[in-house]
Design a protein around this motif. Sequence first.
Motif, PDB file in Angstrom:
ATOM      1  N   ALA A 102       0.763  -1.598   0.015  1.00 42.64           N
ATOM      2  CA  ALA A 102       0.184   0.382   0.105  1.00 42.64           C
ATOM      3  C   ALA A 102       0.685   1.777   0.317  1.00 42.64           C
ATOM      4  CB  ALA A 102      -0.972  -0.258   1.334  1.00 42.64           C
ATOM      5  N   GLN A 103       2.097   1.124   0.738  1.00 39.80           N
ATOM      6  CA  GLN A 103       2.565   2.984   0.866  1.00 39.80           C
ATOM      7  C   GLN A 103       3.214   2.831  -0.509  1.00 39.80           C
ATOM      8  OE1 GLN A 103       1.352   4.080   3.184  1.00 39.80           O
ATOM      9  NE2 GLN A 103       3.171   4.256   4.502  1.00 39.80           N
ATOM     10  N   GLU A 104       4.101   1.778  -1.258  1.00 36.55           N
ATOM     11  CA  GLU A 104       5.142   1.534  -2.275  1.00 36.55           C
ATOM     12  C   GLU A 104       3.201   2.545  -3.336  1.00 36.55           C
ATOM     13  OE1 GLU A 104       7.276   1.852  -4.432  1.00 36.55           O
ATOM     14  OE2 GLU A 104       7.971   1.055  -2.539  1.00 36.55           O
ATOM     15  N   SER A 105       2.578   1.528  -3.169  1.00 37.01           N
ATOM     16  CA  SER A 105       1.311   2.246  -4.011  1.00 37.01           C
ATOM     17  C   SER A 105       1.172   3.548  -3.928  1.00 37.01           C
ATOM     18  CB  SER A 105       0.446   1.133  -3.912  1.00 37.01           C
ATOM     19  OG  SER A 105      -0.257  -0.118  -4.864  1.00 37.01           O
ATOM     20  N   LEU A 106       0.772   4.245  -3.379  1.00 35.22           N
ATOM     21  CA  LEU A 106       0.946   5.129  -2.752  1.00 35.22           C
ATOM     22  C   LEU A 106       1.702   6.281  -3.093  1.00 35.22           C
ATOM     23  CD1 LEU A 106      -1.290   4.840   1.379  1.00 35.22           C
ATOM     24  CD2 LEU A 106      -2.237   6.023  -0.991  1.00 35.22           C
ATOM     25  N   LYS A 107       3.014   5.923  -2.633  1.00 36.90           N
ATOM     26  CA  LYS A 107       3.871   6.451  -3.085  1.00 36.90           C
ATOM     27  C   LYS A 107       3.904   6.793  -4.999  1.00 36.90           C
ATOM     28  CE  LYS A 107       8.211   4.910  -3.637  1.00 36.90           C
ATOM     29  NZ  LYS A 107       9.348   4.066  -3.635  1.00 36.90           N
ATOM     30  N   ASN A 108       4.022   5.874  -5.459  1.00 36.29           N
ATOM     31  CA  ASN A 108       3.607   5.594  -6.405  1.00 36.29           C
ATOM     32  C   ASN A 108       2.367   6.987  -7.780  1.00 36.29           C
ATOM     33  OD1 ASN A 108       6.468   4.383  -6.894  1.00 36.29           O
ATOM     34  ND2 ASN A 108       5.615   2.613  -7.080  1.00 36.29           N
ATOM     35  N   ALA A 109       1.697   6.946  -6.985  1.00 32.53           N
ATOM     36  CA  ALA A 109       0.692   7.805  -7.590  1.00 32.53           C
ATOM     37  C   ALA A 109       0.279   8.641  -8.084  1.00 32.53           C
ATOM     38  CB  ALA A 109      -0.734   7.357  -6.653  1.00 32.53           C
ATOM     39  N   LYS A 110      -0.401   9.160  -8.613  1.00 33.75           N
ATOM     40  CA  LYS A 110      -0.726  11.083  -8.268  1.00 33.75           C
ATOM     41  C   LYS A 110      -1.788  11.055  -8.288  1.00 33.75           C
ATOM     42  CE  LYS A 110       1.766  10.980 -12.674  1.00 33.75           C
ATOM     43  NZ  LYS A 110       2.309   9.648 -13.087  1.00 33.75           N
ATOM     44  N   GLU A 111      -2.135  12.473  -7.463  1.00 37.04           N
ATOM     45  CA  GLU A 111      -3.326  13.101  -6.931  1.00 37.04           C
ATOM     46  C   GLU A 111      -4.344  12.920  -7.305  1.00 37.04           C
ATOM     47  OE1 GLU A 111      -3.725  14.656  -3.963  1.00 37.04           O
ATOM     48  OE2 GLU A 111      -1.991  13.747  -3.284  1.00 37.04           O
ATOM     49  N   GLU A 112      -4.284  12.889  -9.167  1.00 36.83           N
ATOM     50  CA  GLU A 112      -5.761  13.036  -9.392  1.00 36.83           C
ATOM     51  C   GLU A 112      -6.149  11.762 -10.421  1.00 36.83           C
ATOM     52  OE1 GLU A 112      -1.797  13.259 -12.680  1.00 36.83           O
ATOM     53  OE2 GLU A 112      -2.820  14.203 -11.015  1.00 36.83           O
ATOM     54  N   ASP A 113      -4.958  10.363  -9.766  1.00 40.35           N
ATOM     55  CA  ASP A 113      -5.778   9.353  -9.845  1.00 40.35           C
ATOM     56  C   ASP A 113      -6.843   8.966  -8.854  1.00 40.35           C
ATOM     57  OD1 ASP A 113      -3.556   8.069 -11.545  1.00 40.35           O
ATOM     58  OD2 ASP A 113      -2.085   7.307  -9.932  1.00 40.35           O
ATOM     59  N   LEU A 114      -6.429   9.586  -7.669  1.00 36.18           N
ATOM     60  CA  LEU A 114      -7.555   9.826  -5.819  1.00 36.18           C
ATOM     61  C   LEU A 114      -9.378   9.975  -7.222  1.00 36.18           C
ATOM     62  CD1 LEU A 114      -5.493  10.844  -3.700  1.00 36.18           C
ATOM     63  CD2 LEU A 114      -6.434   8.628  -4.152  1.00 36.18           C
ATOM     64  N   ASN A 115      -9.497  11.186  -8.298  1.00 35.16           N
ATOM     65  CA  ASN A 115     -10.343  11.209  -8.845  1.00 35.16           C
ATOM     66  C   ASN A 115     -11.047   9.993  -9.445  1.00 35.16           C
ATOM     67  OD1 ASN A 115     -10.304  14.029  -7.384  1.00 35.16           O
ATOM     68  ND2 ASN A 115      -9.245  14.222  -9.336  1.00 35.16           N
ATOM     69  N   GLU A 116     -10.809   8.630 -10.124  1.00 34.86           N
ATOM     70  CA  GLU A 116     -10.655   8.128 -10.887  1.00 34.86           C
ATOM     71  C   GLU A 116     -11.892   6.960  -9.860  1.00 34.86           C
ATOM     72  OE1 GLU A 116      -8.171   5.734 -12.606  1.00 34.86           O
ATOM     73  OE2 GLU A 116      -6.795   7.581 -13.165  1.00 34.86           O
ATOM     74  N   TYR A 117     -13.165   6.939 -10.615  1.00 33.79           N
ATOM     75  CA  TYR A 117     -14.045   5.494  -9.338  1.00 33.79           C
ATOM     76  C   TYR A 117     -13.629   4.199  -9.806  1.00 33.79           C
ATOM     77  CZ  TYR A 117     -17.154   9.870  -9.147  1.00 33.79           C
ATOM     78  OH  TYR A 117     -17.890  10.566  -8.548  1.00 33.79           O
ATOM     79  N   TRP A 118     -14.341   3.985  -8.784  1.00 35.82           N
ATOM     80  CA  TRP A 118     -13.714   2.728  -7.588  1.00 35.82           C
ATOM     81  C   TRP A 118     -14.830   1.616  -7.587  1.00 35.82           C
ATOM     82  CZ3 TRP A 118     -12.827  -1.091  -3.684  1.00 35.82           C
ATOM     83  CH2 TRP A 118     -12.467  -1.968  -4.262  1.00 35.82           C
ATOM     84  N   ALA A 119     -15.004   0.020  -7.843  1.00 36.41           N
ATOM     85  CA  ALA A 119     -16.662   0.142  -7.391  1.00 36.41           C
ATOM     86  C   ALA A 119     -16.431  -1.681  -6.732  1.00 36.41           C
ATOM     87  CB  ALA A 119     -17.363  -0.306  -8.583  1.00 36.41           C
TER      88      ALA A 119
END
Length: 165
Positions: free
Chosen positions: A93-110
């Motif tokens: 999780a820490q690695e994924s959060l480190k490599n993500a971009k802020e705009e990735d958080l706007n996408e939807y997940w179900a």
Amino acid sequence: MDTLSQFKDEFETEYQTTRKFLESYPEGKNDYAPHEKSMKLMPLATHISEIFGWPNTILKTSEVDFANGDFQPKDLSTKEDLLQTLDDNFNSAQESLKNAKEEDLNEYWALKNNGHEVAKWTKYGSIRHSLNQITHHRAQLGVYYRLNDIALPGSYGPTADQQSF
């Protein structure tokens, strides 16, 4: 606002607290449940350790469908298994959060079950929900421990089992 670094910090705090709880996991109580409708102790603790991996899944996918086998809970049996699963999931999780971009958080997940949408949030909301689930289920674990006379570590302050400040 740097949401991703805040999530990393929150997961770090929750990880440290949860690790203390799992270090207190009682051997020989895997099948304990306080009520017939309650989850058994080991599956509950396993679920908590697996939630720490959710940000990795959320950031790399658009959905999880339980009926399609997208997620299968682990069948753990020891405290060491729990701690290793927790550590592995936290690190991913820490690695994924480190490599993500802020705009990735706007996408939807179900979350789905056999194609039926059970819940849908932005990836921000999904990760926030993960943190809420950790807190919720760790509190359940604390009740199980209390009912078995297992000393509780503090979560957001000392417990009755610790000296007050």
